[in-house]
Scaffold this motif. Structure first.
Motif, PDB file in Angstrom:
ATOM      1  N   SER A   1       8.874  17.042 -33.282  1.00 28.27           N
ATOM      2  CA  SER A   1       7.244  17.213 -33.421  1.00 28.27           C
ATOM      3  C   SER A   1       6.526  17.156 -32.244  1.00 28.27           C
ATOM      4  O   SER A   1       5.515  17.839 -32.340  1.00 28.27           O
ATOM      5  CB  SER A   1       7.116  15.760 -34.238  1.00 28.27           C
ATOM      6  N   ALA A   2       7.122  16.755 -31.341  1.00 28.52           N
ATOM      7  CA  ALA A   2       6.279  16.673 -29.927  1.00 28.52           C
ATOM      8  C   ALA A   2       6.026  18.098 -29.482  1.00 28.52           C
ATOM      9  O   ALA A   2       5.468  18.401 -28.688  1.00 28.52           O
ATOM     10  CB  ALA A   2       7.126  15.736 -28.860  1.00 28.52           C
ATOM     11  N   ASP A   3       7.381  19.089 -29.735  1.00 29.34           N
ATOM     12  CA  ASP A   3       6.987  20.348 -29.180  1.00 29.34           C
ATOM     13  C   ASP A   3       6.374  21.332 -30.101  1.00 29.34           C
ATOM     14  O   ASP A   3       5.875  22.323 -29.834  1.00 29.34           O
ATOM     15  CB  ASP A   3       8.503  20.950 -29.244  1.00 29.34           C
ATOM     16  N   ASP A   4       5.671  20.644 -31.351  1.00 30.35           N
ATOM     17  CA  ASP A   4       4.754  21.551 -32.129  1.00 30.35           C
ATOM     18  C   ASP A   4       3.428  21.001 -32.023  1.00 30.35           C
ATOM     19  O   ASP A   4       2.956  19.957 -32.178  1.00 30.35           O
ATOM     20  CB  ASP A   4       4.957  20.954 -33.673  1.00 30.35           C
ATOM     21  N   PRO A   5       2.478  21.982 -31.432  1.00 25.95           N
ATOM     22  CA  PRO A   5       1.260  21.491 -30.666  1.00 25.95           C
ATOM     23  C   PRO A   5       0.471  21.238 -31.988  1.00 25.95           C
ATOM     24  O   PRO A   5      -0.710  20.364 -32.113  1.00 25.95           O
ATOM     25  CB  PRO A   5       0.755  22.931 -30.467  1.00 25.95           C
ATOM     26  N   GLY A   6       0.948  21.706 -33.280  1.00 26.88           N
ATOM     27  CA  GLY A   6      -0.026  21.123 -34.586  1.00 26.88           C
ATOM     28  C   GLY A   6       0.035  19.754 -34.803  1.00 26.88           C
ATOM     29  O   GLY A   6      -0.727  19.050 -35.162  1.00 26.88           O
ATOM     30  N   ASP A   7       1.318  19.400 -34.780  1.00 26.67           N
ATOM     31  CA  ASP A   7       1.852  18.156 -34.906  1.00 26.67           C
ATOM     32  C   ASP A   7       0.808  17.135 -33.946  1.00 26.67           C
ATOM     33  O   ASP A   7       0.273  16.017 -34.219  1.00 26.67           O
ATOM     34  CB  ASP A   7       3.157  17.665 -34.933  1.00 26.67           C
ATOM     35  N   VAL A   8       0.952  17.361 -32.724  1.00 28.49           N
ATOM     36  CA  VAL A   8       0.417  16.709 -31.594  1.00 28.49           C
ATOM     37  C   VAL A   8      -1.098  16.596 -31.849  1.00 28.49           C
ATOM     38  O   VAL A   8      -1.595  15.475 -31.721  1.00 28.49           O
ATOM     39  CB  VAL A   8       0.727  17.465 -30.275  1.00 28.49           C
TER      40      VAL A   8
ATOM     41  N   PHE B   1      -5.717  13.328 -32.845  1.00 28.91           N
ATOM     42  CA  PHE B   1      -6.908  12.988 -33.470  1.00 28.91           C
ATOM     43  C   PHE B   1      -7.085  11.559 -34.224  1.00 28.91           C
ATOM     44  O   PHE B   1      -7.981  10.856 -34.049  1.00 28.91           O
ATOM     45  CB  PHE B   1      -7.320  14.100 -34.401  1.00 28.91           C
ATOM     46  N   ASP B   2      -5.879  11.407 -35.038  1.00 24.68           N
ATOM     47  CA  ASP B   2      -5.875  10.042 -35.480  1.00 24.68           C
ATOM     48  C   ASP B   2      -5.874   9.044 -34.536  1.00 24.68           C
ATOM     49  O   ASP B   2      -6.322   7.903 -34.782  1.00 24.68           O
ATOM     50  CB  ASP B   2      -4.609   9.913 -36.437  1.00 24.68           C
ATOM     51  N   SER B   3      -5.213   9.111 -33.464  1.00 28.39           N
ATOM     52  CA  SER B   3      -5.056   8.165 -32.440  1.00 28.39           C
ATOM     53  C   SER B   3      -6.530   8.093 -31.785  1.00 28.39           C
ATOM     54  O   SER B   3      -7.034   6.919 -31.364  1.00 28.39           O
ATOM     55  CB  SER B   3      -4.202   8.593 -31.288  1.00 28.39           C
TER      56      SER B   3
ATOM     57  N   LEU C   1      -5.320  27.096 -27.653  1.00 27.50           N
ATOM     58  CA  LEU C   1      -5.946  25.751 -27.584  1.00 27.50           C
ATOM     59  C   LEU C   1      -6.048  25.364 -29.033  1.00 27.50           C
ATOM     60  O   LEU C   1      -6.933  25.864 -29.762  1.00 27.50           O
ATOM     61  CB  LEU C   1      -7.040  25.725 -27.055  1.00 27.50           C
ATOM     62  N   GLY C   2      -5.303  24.324 -29.476  1.00 26.94           N
ATOM     63  CA  GLY C   2      -5.861  23.715 -30.859  1.00 26.94           C
ATOM     64  C   GLY C   2      -7.025  22.973 -30.876  1.00 26.94           C
ATOM     65  O   GLY C   2      -7.159  22.079 -29.941  1.00 26.94           O
ATOM     66  N   ILE C   3      -7.864  23.082 -31.842  1.00 28.35           N
ATOM     67  CA  ILE C   3      -8.961  22.279 -31.883  1.00 28.35           C
ATOM     68  C   ILE C   3      -9.192  21.657 -33.279  1.00 28.35           C
ATOM     69  O   ILE C   3      -8.847  22.166 -34.187  1.00 28.35           O
ATOM     70  CB  ILE C   3     -10.089  23.315 -31.779  1.00 28.35           C
ATOM     71  N   LEU C   4      -9.599  20.467 -33.200  1.00 28.32           N
ATOM     72  CA  LEU C   4      -9.691  19.509 -34.353  1.00 28.32           C
ATOM     73  C   LEU C   4     -10.883  18.831 -34.272  1.00 28.32           C
ATOM     74  O   LEU C   4     -11.319  17.835 -33.286  1.00 28.32           O
ATOM     75  CB  LEU C   4      -8.485  18.738 -34.653  1.00 28.32           C
ATOM     76  N   LEU C   5     -12.175  19.307 -34.930  1.00 24.57           N
ATOM     77  CA  LEU C   5     -13.165  18.480 -34.757  1.00 24.57           C
ATOM     78  C   LEU C   5     -13.699  17.816 -36.091  1.00 24.57           C
ATOM     79  O   LEU C   5     -13.684  18.568 -37.231  1.00 24.57           O
ATOM     80  CB  LEU C   5     -14.536  19.603 -34.501  1.00 24.57           C
TER      81      LEU C   5
ATOM     82  N   ALA D   1     -15.792  13.395 -33.387  1.00 19.73           N
ATOM     83  CA  ALA D   1     -14.548  13.310 -32.522  1.00 19.73           C
ATOM     84  C   ALA D   1     -13.882  14.762 -32.396  1.00 19.73           C
ATOM     85  O   ALA D   1     -14.064  15.537 -33.455  1.00 19.73           O
ATOM     86  CB  ALA D   1     -13.570  12.255 -33.030  1.00 19.73           C
ATOM     87  N   LEU D   2     -13.438  15.165 -31.327  1.00 16.23           N
ATOM     88  CA  LEU D   2     -12.915  16.317 -30.804  1.00 16.23           C
ATOM     89  C   LEU D   2     -11.611  16.049 -30.141  1.00 16.23           C
ATOM     90  O   LEU D   2     -11.412  15.461 -29.193  1.00 16.23           O
ATOM     91  CB  LEU D   2     -13.933  17.248 -30.169  1.00 16.23           C
ATOM     92  N   ALA D   3     -10.524  16.505 -30.923  1.00 17.55           N
ATOM     93  CA  ALA D   3      -8.926  16.656 -30.189  1.00 17.55           C
ATOM     94  C   ALA D   3      -8.773  18.085 -29.801  1.00 17.55           C
ATOM     95  O   ALA D   3      -8.893  18.993 -30.771  1.00 17.55           O
ATOM     96  CB  ALA D   3      -8.029  15.683 -31.085  1.00 17.55           C
ATOM     97  N   LEU D   4      -8.155  18.212 -28.638  1.00 23.29           N
ATOM     98  CA  LEU D   4      -7.942  19.295 -28.172  1.00 23.29           C
ATOM     99  C   LEU D   4      -6.243  19.450 -27.747  1.00 23.29           C
ATOM    100  O   LEU D   4      -5.891  18.357 -27.192  1.00 23.29           O
ATOM    101  CB  LEU D   4      -8.711  19.792 -26.812  1.00 23.29           C
ATOM    102  N   VAL D   5      -5.494  20.389 -27.881  1.00 22.57           N
ATOM    103  CA  VAL D   5      -3.984  20.446 -27.424  1.00 22.57           C
ATOM    104  C   VAL D   5      -3.812  21.826 -26.852  1.00 22.57           C
ATOM    105  O   VAL D   5      -4.168  22.808 -27.696  1.00 22.57           O
ATOM    106  CB  VAL D   5      -3.159  20.144 -28.579  1.00 22.57           C
TER     107      VAL D   5
END
Length: 430
Positions: A113-120, A125-127, A255-259, A417-421
């Motif tokens: 899961s840690a190797d999957d950017p989407g999971d991270v 974002f939840d964290s 770059l994964g973005i979750l806004l 909130a904005l999470a980026l990976v």
């Protein structure tokens, strides 16, 4: 579901990773693995062979508020599968040697899961938004937490959460309601719990010797468990939404973005307006975000709206994957489209298109026995009305264009909130 030769049955537990403490984190997911490792009458290989023999789909899921053990099989195999699931849930041995072997398996799963950017991204974002609350933690906990998790801790979790009224059995498919009830009766007796009437009344042995068990059915309720009461024993505290920005730097191309912002809780009265707004803004190829970000400007391959809903809160988000160079433009454009929906009432034509899309997806989804089973269980656990497909469609059709704009504006006004990976980039909240 007359005419089907198959059935999907699941045993649900109204407990998830949210119900853990920092010290017990990972117990829920660990237990999901352990219930396949053997009971007093079946070892792990026997359980695996029994599921495989049906040729169907059998698995388990752990979420933040729920756990489910399920199987899709032929109706002719349903008596054996029902007995197997009840035995697993009520009579798991939780052998210490199996526990230590499975510890390594779970650590490998977390590494994957840690190797999957989407999971991270979604975990980050939840964290970020839930801070110190238990909803902030990954469902499976962290590798460090699993390394130190004690065998006795998981046993305590099993004995304190796999008890009435948290348990619900839901089924959908070709078997009749009466046939399923008879199979449950037989399975409870085989597992040493007594008849269904005995278990409900507390006269039987119970699960772990702990009182009655609630059995949700296709008629929408349990004999002695009030609908929606399955979470009554959960000491849950509503979290405060935390705004901010987080960035996990990874050496990857995109770059994964979750806004996002705080969304709606499970069963909210405005959930149908919410669904229409989500779909209009980012729910398909014709959605505003897809057309604006991808089709008109070519800034991202994937862009869509996402939402999670819990008993007392939820999150709304806009997801996109793009190059680091395009990231700020994507974020700005996403907020711009969100604001446009809030400021300008959509046309009746656009609203009608979205209502048609949602109506079709609802009806098509309910042709799946797994979806029906899931819907039954969630309705029972969360105390939601079990509406007919036509009732659901009418609820969607009752949404107005003004409702959609009001919902978009309500969400837009909330802290964000904005999470980026992904690769390093300078991205700011507009």
């Amino acid at each position: 579901m007359p005419g089907l030769a198959s059935e999907t049955i699941g045993i649900w537990v109204a407990a998830g990773s949210r119900d853990e403490s920092a010290e017990t984190a990972g117990s829920t997911h660990f237990l999901e693995h352990m219930l396949f490792k053997g009971t007093g009458s079946r070892d792990a290989k026997t359980i695996a062979a029994a599921f495989d023999r049906t040729g169907g789909d059998s698995n388990a899921i752990t979420a933040k508020e729920l756990t489910c053990y399920y199987s899709r099989c032929l109706v002719t195999d349903l008596p054996n599968i029902t007995g197997l699931l009840v035995d697993m849930v009520s009579n798991s041995q939780l052998d210490v040697e199996e526990f230590e072997r499975e510890r390594g398996v779970i650590i490998e799963e977390l590494a994957m899961s840690a190797d999957d950017p989407g999971d991270v991204l979604f975990d980050d974002f939840d964290s970020l938004v839930f801070g110190s609350h238990s909803l902030a933690r990954p469902v499976g906990a962290t590798k460090d937490q699993i390394r130190v998790l004690g065998h006795h801790t998981v046993i305590d979790h099993y004995q304190s959460t796999y008890i009435p009224p948290r348990l619900v059995i839901a089924a959908a498919g070709g078997a009749t309601h009466e046939e399923v009830l008879a199979m449950v009766d037989d399975a409870l007796a085989e597992a040493g719990l007594g008849s269904r009437a005995d278990v409900w009344s507390g006269a039987g042995n119970g699960v772990h010797g702990a009182g009655p068990v609630g059995t949700g059915d296709s008629n929408g309720g349990a004999a002695s468990v009030a609908k929606g009461s399955h979470l009554a024993g959960a000491a849950r505290v509503r979290p405060d939404f935390q705004a901010g920005v987080s960035h996990t730097v990874k050496d990857i191309e995109q770059l994964g973005i979750l806004l996002g912002c705080e969304g709606l809780p499970e069963g909210d009265d405005d959930r149908f307006i919410y669904s229409v707004m989500l779909t209009m803004l980012g729910g398909g190829m014709s959605s505003r975000l897809f057309q604006s970000v991808r089709e008109e400007r070519g800034l991202a391959y994937a862009v869509n709206c996402v939402a999670s809903q819990f008993t007392d809160t939820g999150t709304f988000g806009i997801y996109a994957g793009c190059t680091a160079e395009n990231a700020q433009a994507v974020v700005d454009l996403a907020v711009s489209e969100w604001d446009r929906l809030a400021q300008e009432t959509p046309s009746q034509f656009e609203l009608d298109e979205i209502v048609s899309q949602l109506s079709g997806s609802m009806v098509l989804g309910l042709e799946s026995s797994a979806a029906r089973m899931n819907r039954l269980a969630r309705s029972e656990i969360f105390g939601l009305p079990l509406e007919s497909p036509m009732d659901l469609i009418e609820r969607v059709r009752s949404v107005t264009a003004e409702d959609v704009s009001e919902m978009a504006g309500r969400l837009l006004s909330r802290p964000k909130a904005l999470a980026l990976v992904g690769p390093a980039a300078e991205v700011e909240l507009p």
